[in-house]
Design a protein around this motif. Structure first.
Motif, short mmCIF file in Angstrom:
data_model
loop_
_atom_site.label_atom_id
_atom_site.label_comp_id
_atom_site.label_asym_id
_atom_site.label_seq_id
_atom_site.Cartn_x
_atom_site.Cartn_y
_atom_site.Cartn_z
N PHE A 1 0.83 -1.20 0.00
CA PHE A 1 0.00 0.00 0.00
C PHE A 1 0.88 1.26 0.00
CE2 PHE A 1 -2.40 3.25 2.54
CZ PHE A 1 -3.33 3.55 1.56
N LEU A 2 0.59 2.14 -0.94
CA LEU A 2 1.32 3.40 -1.10
C LEU A 2 2.82 3.20 -1.29
CD1 LEU A 2 -0.28 6.04 1.33
CD2 LEU A 2 -0.68 5.69 -1.10
N GLY A 3 3.18 2.08 -1.93
CA GLY A 3 4.58 1.86 -2.27
C GLY A 3 5.01 2.75 -3.41
N ASP A 4 6.25 2.62 -3.83
CA ASP A 4 6.77 3.46 -4.91
C ASP A 4 5.92 3.34 -6.17
OD1 ASP A 4 8.80 4.33 -3.30
OD2 ASP A 4 10.34 3.00 -4.15
N ASP A 5 5.34 2.19 -6.38
CA ASP A 5 4.57 1.96 -7.60
C ASP A 5 3.06 1.94 -7.35
OD1 ASP A 5 6.92 1.83 -9.08
OD2 ASP A 5 7.16 -0.32 -8.67
N PHE A 6 2.63 2.66 -6.34
CA PHE A 6 1.21 2.84 -6.04
C PHE A 6 0.47 3.31 -7.30
CE2 PHE A 6 -1.92 6.10 -4.35
CZ PHE A 6 -2.88 5.18 -3.97
N LEU A 7 -0.59 2.60 -7.65
CA LEU A 7 -1.46 2.87 -8.80
C LEU A 7 -0.81 2.58 -10.15
CD1 LEU A 7 -3.26 6.19 -7.70
CD2 LEU A 7 -4.18 3.88 -7.62
N LEU A 8 0.44 2.12 -10.15
CA LEU A 8 1.15 1.83 -11.38
C LEU A 8 1.19 0.32 -11.55
CD1 LEU A 8 4.11 4.33 -10.79
CD2 LEU A 8 1.99 4.76 -12.07
N ASN A 9 0.47 -0.19 -12.52
CA ASN A 9 0.23 -1.63 -12.60
C ASN A 9 1.05 -2.35 -13.65
OD1 ASN A 9 -1.65 -1.56 -10.48
ND2 ASN A 9 -3.29 -0.93 -11.89
N ASN A 10 2.03 -1.67 -14.24
CA ASN A 10 2.90 -2.34 -15.19
C ASN A 10 4.20 -1.54 -15.32
OD1 ASN A 10 2.48 -0.36 -17.52
ND2 ASN A 10 0.38 -1.02 -17.08
N SER A 11 5.18 -2.14 -15.95
CA SER A 11 6.51 -1.53 -16.02
C SER A 11 6.52 -0.25 -16.85
CB SER A 11 7.52 -2.53 -16.59
OG SER A 11 7.13 -2.93 -17.90
N VAL A 12 5.67 -0.17 -17.86
CA VAL A 12 5.61 1.05 -18.68
C VAL A 12 5.08 2.21 -17.85
CG1 VAL A 12 4.66 2.11 -20.76
CG2 VAL A 12 5.27 -0.32 -20.77
N ALA A 13 4.01 1.96 -17.11
CA ALA A 13 3.46 2.99 -16.23
C ALA A 13 4.49 3.45 -15.21
CB ALA A 13 2.21 2.45 -15.53
N GLU A 14 5.24 2.49 -14.67
CA GLU A 14 6.26 2.82 -13.67
C GLU A 14 7.33 3.73 -14.28
OE1 GLU A 14 7.62 -0.99 -12.41
OE2 GLU A 14 5.67 -1.55 -11.55
N GLU A 15 7.79 3.39 -15.48
CA GLU A 15 8.82 4.21 -16.12
C GLU A 15 8.29 5.60 -16.46
OE1 GLU A 15 11.75 4.25 -20.06
OE2 GLU A 15 10.69 2.42 -19.52
N LEU A 16 7.07 5.66 -16.96
CA LEU A 16 6.49 6.95 -17.30
C LEU A 16 6.38 7.85 -16.07
CD1 LEU A 16 3.66 5.95 -19.81
CD2 LEU A 16 5.72 7.27 -20.32
N TYR A 17 5.92 7.28 -14.97
CA TYR A 17 5.75 8.11 -13.77
C TYR A 17 7.11 8.52 -13.19
CZ TYR A 17 4.78 9.87 -9.20
OH TYR A 17 4.76 10.69 -8.10
N HIS A 18 7.97 7.56 -12.94
CA HIS A 18 9.21 7.86 -12.23
C HIS A 18 10.19 8.67 -13.08
CE1 HIS A 18 8.05 5.58 -8.76
NE2 HIS A 18 7.87 4.48 -9.48
N GLN A 19 10.21 8.45 -14.39
CA GLN A 19 11.17 9.12 -15.25
C GLN A 19 10.63 10.41 -15.88
OE1 GLN A 19 14.33 8.07 -15.37
NE2 GLN A 19 13.71 6.46 -13.95
N HIS A 20 9.33 10.55 -15.96
CA HIS A 20 8.78 11.69 -16.71
C HIS A 20 7.80 12.57 -15.93
CE1 HIS A 20 10.53 10.42 -20.56
NE2 HIS A 20 10.25 9.18 -20.17
N ALA A 21 7.15 12.05 -14.92
CA ALA A 21 6.10 12.82 -14.24
C ALA A 21 6.46 13.26 -12.83
CB ALA A 21 4.81 11.99 -14.20
N ALA A 22 7.10 12.40 -12.08
CA ALA A 22 7.22 12.59 -10.64
C ALA A 22 7.88 13.91 -10.24
CB ALA A 22 7.97 11.42 -10.01
N SER A 23 8.91 14.31 -10.96
CA SER A 23 9.72 15.46 -10.52
C SER A 23 9.29 16.79 -11.14
CB SER A 23 11.20 15.21 -10.84
OG SER A 23 11.37 15.09 -12.24
N LEU A 24 8.27 16.78 -11.96
CA LEU A 24 7.85 18.02 -12.62
C LEU A 24 7.27 19.01 -11.63
CD1 LEU A 24 6.08 16.55 -15.78
CD2 LEU A 24 8.26 17.78 -15.74
N PRO A 25 7.49 20.31 -11.84
CA PRO A 25 6.84 21.31 -10.99
C PRO A 25 5.33 21.26 -11.14
CG PRO A 25 8.58 22.28 -12.35
CD PRO A 25 8.33 20.90 -12.88
#
Length: 469
Positions: free
Chosen positions: A4-28
């Motif tokens: 629950f609420l791990g690093d990949d919370f709501l991210l159900n596959n490797s593509v989603a994980e890469e998109l979030y962590h590499q492209h979305a997470a750090s944006l202002p």
């Protein structure tokens, strides 16, 4: 089973994980619509405790507490802040599958580093831990915004506001850019009621124009639009149940306004006619200034008369309405577009049945001159949860261009609400990643990464084009 609420919370596959962590997470974050307290930001208010920051004014939580049988004394009444927090902690376990459960624990983790689940068993420890942190500069109003990488935000402001708090915020060296939003709901009441007449005097005082006629009323509004623009405003907003249905060619406005000014109650048809013309006149002012205009449509407000008498408005007694939206909205946009005076516009629906309707409506008035000129706004209020956001984005994808979407906002009164942007970004990345896994869109991370970055940040950055006054 995922944590629950791990690093990949709501991210159900490797593509989603890469998109979030590499492209979305750090944006202002650009939060272009909220109800944050400008005075609190100007003073860089330091909250006494988490209850003040978290529970004061949060009608989402209040509704849940009432549903859980919590007495009003512990919600908006005279109970101590600790007692109110304990009653919220008592309610939280019962919010499972409500977005409040996610928001609550995201906020505890992101702002306070607390990983325990909030419950009666952990309430005392969590209250104590957060109380100590709330005394630090990092947890002042401005500190909380900076923690979440908020680049800019737009508050919600009445035309009679002197915007002194915004000017004070602007003087702060370390603070996000904070812009006012012109919200003329009270000015457009126009029903002859005592409350509107009292407001009209405030508008006269603020503008320096004696309002004696429809023309002087519009002059006063124009003065306030000019004043807001000089103070950095580039966005307007409106919260109506539906756009007024009026005849743009019909007259009689002077007489109708005079009747309202004399205290007479206008019938529904005349009120819609006068209100529609006044709103259209305002929207032409917005277009002349190059503003973005927002329309929040569909709320059925103040359903509980006893609660309204005892607690006032905006205390958790509003719901979705089932108003007809298409015809009046189309006629209104068409009226403005006919003379090429339709500003960039965002429309938000509150009833999910209108998703496809709103997604197709914006397509009627794009003109090829401005990228994404007409926007179907993100899931709003009761729809800013996982299903609501997915459904909004699916409708927009099917009927328009998701890639040109300007993304999420908090619409919140709470300085602790900004993890909702993270929530949205995770949901977006999972939506796209799932399509890749299903073979429905290509596994091209350059293409998809740009799409995510655009929706989460860059589209809004370009769309609003905020400038210093």
């Amino acid at each position: 089973m995922k944590k629950f609420l791990g690093d990949d919370f709501l991210l159900n596959n490797s593509v989603a994980e890469e998109l979030y962590h590499q492209h979305a997470a750090s944006l202002p974050i650009i939060d272009y619509h909220n109800h944050l307290d400008q005075a609190a930001m100007a003073a860089n208010h330091q909250f006494r405790n988490i209850t003040e920051a978290w529970l004061y004014g949060d009608h989402y939580k209040w509704r849940a507490m009432r549903a859980n049988g919590i007495d009003e004394r512990y919600i908006t009444g005279d109970a101590t802040d600790k007692e109110k927090f304990n009653k919220w902690a008592e309610t939280v376990p019962y919010t499972l599958r409500n977005p409040l459960y996610h928001w609550t624990h995201l906020e505890l983790r992101r702002y306070f580093g607390i990983n325990e689940l909030l419950s009666p068993d952990t309430a005392d420890e969590i209250y104590s831990e957060t109380e100590a942190l709330m005394k630090k500069d990092s947890h002042s109003c401005i500190g909380l915004l900076l923690q979440m990488n908020v680049e800019s935000l737009c508050t919600t402001d009445d035309p009679v506001d002197d915007l002194s708090h915004h000017r004070a915020i602007k003087e702060r060296i370390k603070a996000p850019k904070v812009y006012p939003t012109f919200r003329p709901d009270k000015a457009l009441q126009l029903d002859g009621a005592e409350s509107w007449l009292g407001y009209l005097q405030q508008l006269s005082d603020a503008s320096g124009i004696s309002i004696q006629s429809y023309d002087t009323y519009l002059e006063a509004l124009q003065q306030r639009v000019d004043f807001f623009h000089e103070n950095g405003c580039r966005v307007s907003d409106l919260g109506f149940h539906q756009i007024p249905d009026f005849n743009p060619q019909a007259g009689g406005l002077d007489q109708l306004f005079a009747s309202a000014l004399s205290g007479k109650t206008l019938n529904a048809t005349d009120l819609d006619h006068l209100r529609g013309h006044a709103l259209a006149a305002l929207c032409k002012m917005y277009h002349a200034k190059g503003w973005v205009q927002q329309f929040h449509l569909g709320a059925l407000r103040n359903n509980n008369e006893r609660a309204l008498r005892e607690l006032g408005p905006d205390t958790g007694y509003d719901s979705m309405g089932d108003y007809s939206q298409a015809v009046s909205l189309s006629k209104f946009f068409n009226h403005l577009d006919n003379t090429d005076q339709l500003a960039k516009s965002i429309i938000y629906n509150l009833n999910p049945r209108d998703n496809d309707l709103f997604a197709t409506m914006v397509g009627n008035f794009n003109d090829g001159k401005i990228v994404g000129k007409m926007q179907f706004g993100t899931g709003w209020w009761f729809l800013d949860q996982k299903n609501g956001m997915e459904n909004q984005m699916n409708s927009l994808s099917n009927m328009g261009l998701l890639s040109r979407f300007i993304g999420m906002l908090t619409d919140s009164r709470s300085f602790l609400s900004f993890p909702r942007h993270e929530y949205f970004r995770r949901i977006l990345c999972n939506l796209i990643g799932t399509d890749v896994i299903n073979g429905e869109i290509p596994h091209d991370m350059d293409l998809l990464g740009k799409m995510v970055e655009d929706i989460c940040y860059l589209n809004a950055k370009s769309y609003f084009d905020f400038k210093e006054s």
